[in-house]
Design an enzyme around this catalytic site. Structure first.
Site, PDB file in Angstrom:
ATOM      1  CG  HIS A  28      -2.125  -0.941   0.965  1.00  0.00           C
ATOM      2  ND1 HIS A  28      -3.348  -0.552   0.487  1.00  0.00           N
ATOM      3  CD2 HIS A  28      -2.188  -2.278   1.106  1.00  0.00           C
ATOM      4  CE1 HIS A  28      -4.123  -1.617   0.375  1.00  0.00           C
ATOM      5  NE2 HIS A  28      -3.443  -2.677   0.739  1.00  0.00           N
ATOM      6  N   GLY A 116      -8.142 -12.543  -9.130  1.00  0.00           N
ATOM      7  CA  GLY A 116      -8.722 -12.071  -7.880  1.00  0.00           C
ATOM      8  C   GLY A 116      -8.037 -12.623  -6.645  1.00  0.00           C
ATOM      9  CB  ALA A 117      -5.479 -15.056  -6.087  1.00  0.00           C
ATOM     10  CG  ASP A 166      -0.534  -4.653  -8.906  1.00  0.00           C
ATOM     11  OD1 ASP A 166       0.284  -4.684  -7.973  1.00  0.00           O
ATOM     12  OD2 ASP A 166      -1.768  -4.726  -8.740  1.00  0.00           O
ATOM     13  CE1 TYR A 218      -5.294  -0.572  -3.222  1.00  0.00           C
ATOM     14  CE2 TYR A 218      -6.518   1.232  -4.235  1.00  0.00           C
ATOM     15  CZ  TYR A 218      -5.355   0.506  -4.089  1.00  0.00           C
ATOM     16  OH  TYR A 218      -4.248   0.873  -4.799  1.00  0.00           O
TER      17      TYR A 218
HETATM   18  P1  ADP Z   1      -6.125  -9.529  -9.514  1.00  0.00           P
HETATM   19  O1  ADP Z   1      -5.440  -8.533 -10.385  1.00  0.00           O
HETATM   20  O2  ADP Z   1      -5.652  -9.504  -8.113  1.00  0.00           O
HETATM   21  O3  ADP Z   1      -6.103 -10.913 -10.071  1.00  0.00           O
HETATM   22  P2  ADP Z   1      -8.397  -7.912 -10.198  1.00  0.00           P
HETATM   23  O4  ADP Z   1      -9.767  -7.838  -9.644  1.00  0.00           O
HETATM   24  O5  ADP Z   1      -7.570  -6.692 -10.199  1.00  0.00           O
HETATM   25  O6  ADP Z   1      -7.671  -9.106  -9.437  1.00  0.00           O
HETATM   26  O7  ADP Z   1      -8.468  -8.410 -11.708  1.00  0.00           O
HETATM   27  C1  ADP Z   1      -9.189  -9.582 -12.050  1.00  0.00           C
HETATM   28  C2  ADP Z   1     -10.028  -9.328 -13.284  1.00  0.00           C
HETATM   29  O8  ADP Z   1      -9.152  -9.169 -14.434  1.00  0.00           O
HETATM   30  C3  ADP Z   1     -10.934 -10.478 -13.639  1.00  0.00           C
HETATM   31  O9  ADP Z   1     -12.151 -10.397 -12.948  1.00  0.00           O
HETATM   32  C4  ADP Z   1     -11.114 -10.284 -15.140  1.00  0.00           C
HETATM   33  O10 ADP Z   1     -12.067  -9.260 -15.402  1.00  0.00           O
HETATM   34  C5  ADP Z   1      -9.758  -9.759 -15.562  1.00  0.00           C
HETATM   35  N1  ADP Z   1      -8.892 -10.864 -16.014  1.00  0.00           N
HETATM   36  C6  ADP Z   1      -7.748 -11.280 -15.443  1.00  0.00           C
HETATM   37  N2  ADP Z   1      -7.193 -12.303 -16.148  1.00  0.00           N
HETATM   38  C7  ADP Z   1      -8.010 -12.546 -17.190  1.00  0.00           C
HETATM   39  C8  ADP Z   1      -7.987 -13.477 -18.288  1.00  0.00           C
HETATM   40  N3  ADP Z   1      -7.008 -14.372 -18.441  1.00  0.00           N
HETATM   41  N4  ADP Z   1      -8.992 -13.406 -19.185  1.00  0.00           N
HETATM   42  C9  ADP Z   1      -9.991 -12.505 -19.043  1.00  0.00           C
HETATM   43  N5  ADP Z   1     -10.061 -11.625 -18.033  1.00  0.00           N
HETATM   44  C10 ADP Z   1      -9.097 -11.626 -17.107  1.00  0.00           C
HETATM   45 MG    MG Z   2      -5.507  -6.400 -10.102  1.00  0.00          MG
END
Ligand code: ADP
Ligand code: MG
Length: 380
Positions: A28, A116-117, A166, A218
């Site tokens: 952060h 989303g992890a 990121d 956030y």
């Molecule tokens: P994180 O970046 O921590 O994984 P975020 O919420 O920032 O979580 O981003 C996740 C989102 O990015 C997903 O819900 C989707 O909309 C998009 N996304 C990530 N990877 C893919 C993929 N391989 N194909 C399509 N959409 C994706």
């Molecule tokens: Mg993200």
């Protein structure tokens, strides 16, 4: 026949990959002009791409239902909701906004980055898109500038107020290194990190939970940090030095600010200091000693920044009680992943202890893997 050919009926011109990341330390801090130290994961989002000359962007993901999403380049505007396609659309929009001429593209994505992890699947998706279009159109965008364009896509087009860490990690990391970034001026340093050679492993534990309030919290923390900086009369909390922390907290108390703001300030100032400590320890060859700094970072995120949750605390407490060198939550908070630094020969026992603790608490089994500092975005 490749999936791209099945979906689009032609052959791709090339294939690119961009990794997810895990943040070793510096949480952060990236929206406080501070220090971060992520490294790239071996998990990547792969894009097969062919240019089009009719002004259409057509995207398809093997990880998302719903088939091809088709968008007109000249209709891309922030605020549109194109679901997951907003991420690549936002990148195309940001490139065009920066004056780059694009003619359209067909893109198929496949990813091994968990979404989303807290491992930045969104940045991997953005950066792989930007790199592919940069290469195909010969745009000559340097990696740090590419990261900024991708951040702009996510902030303005998708509408997620993330910092620059990121995208920088996905675009700029190199294998065998963590990447120190001063997010104020963008300066970078590749810091060698070969844990395996020193008999250690860094485990990533994906709790597979994401609590519903994570996005709002956030934004709230971010606003709180800005309020703290304003109250202290500095451009960003980065400007409060570690040895000026006590005085800054006194000043906030005297100004009638409540404990929650004090906690945010304390976390950011001590976290920047922890990044510097980790670099000093790594430079001095004292890699094992970073464990205690990681755990101190977790305590700060839990008690001062207040963005941990029961599942993340369970990983950290169980790992440390089972002989880990240190552990902390990583990423945005309220779910997502934690990291655990362990002696290689203790990693299995610690993993089993964490998995058992989750089972005993009635939680879904966490996903655990060893994170090896890997390459940033590249053509494959
Ligand atoms: P994180 O970046 O921590 O994984 P975020 O919420 O920032 O979580 O981003 C996740 C989102 O990015 C997903 O819900 C989707 O909309 C998009 N996304 C990530 N990877 C893919 C993929 N391989 N194909 C399509 N959409 C994706
Ligand atoms: Mg993200």
């Amino acid at each position: 026949m490749t999936v791209f050919e099945k979906v689009f009926g032609t052959a791709p011109e090339g294939v690119w990959a961009a990794p997810g990341r895990v943040n070793l330390i510096g949480e952060h801090t990236d929206y406080n002009d501070g220090f971060v130290m992520p490294f790239a994961l071996p998990h990547t989002t792969v894009a097969s791409v062919a240019r089009r000359d009719d002004g259409l962007l057509r995207v398809h993901s093997g990880d998302m239902p719903g088939g091809i999403v088709e968008l007109r380049l000249d209709e891309l505007t922030p605020g549109r909701d194109d679901g997951w396609a907003s991420y690549p659309a936002g990148v195309v929009w940001a490139l065009r906004e920066a004056g780059h001429r694009l003619t359209g593209a067909d893109i198929h994505y496949e990813s091994t980055v968990p979404t989303g992890a807290g491992l930045s699947s969104s940045a991997a998706l953005e950066v792989v898109t930007a790199l592919a279009l940069n290469d195909l159109h010969g745009l000559g965008v340097e990696r740090p500038a590419m990261a900024l364009l991708c951040q702009r896509a996510e902030n303005v087009y998708v509408g997620a107020p993330t910092g620059i860490m990121d995208q920088t990690a996905s675009a700029c990391c190199t294998a065998g290194h963590a990447l120190f970034v001063d997010t104020r001026d963008g300066s970078q340093r590749q810091v060698p990190l070969d844990l395996a050679a020193e008999g250690m492993r860094l485990l990533v534990v994906d709790t597979r939970v994401k609590h519903a309030h994570s996005d709002g919290s956030y934004a709230e923390r971010r606003a709180g940090c800005e309020a703290g900086a304003a109250a202290l009369g500095v451009p960003a909390l980065r400007d409060i030095p570690f040895d000026g922390l006590a005085a800054a907290l006194d000043r906030l108390r005297q100004g009638g600010h409540d404990e929650s703001i004090l906690g945010l300030v304390r976390h950011i100032v001590t976290e920047n200091h922890r990044v510097e400590q980790v670099i000093e320890l790594l430079d001095a060859g004292r890699t094992r000693d970073i464990g205690a700094v990681l755990t101190a970072g977790h305590v700060s995120l839990r008690d001062d920044f207040r963005i941990s949750c029961a599942e993340l605390d369970l990983v950290v407490d169980t790992a440390n009680a089972s002989g880990a060198l240190g552990a902390r939550m990583t990423g945005g908070g309220f779910g997502g992943s934690a990291i655990v630094l362990a002696e290689s020969d203790a990693a299995e026992k610690i993993t089993e202890a964490v998995v058992s603790a989750f089972a005993a608490a009635g939680l879904q089994e966490p996903r655990v893997f060893t994170a090896v500092p890997s390459a940033g975005a590249r053509k494959v």
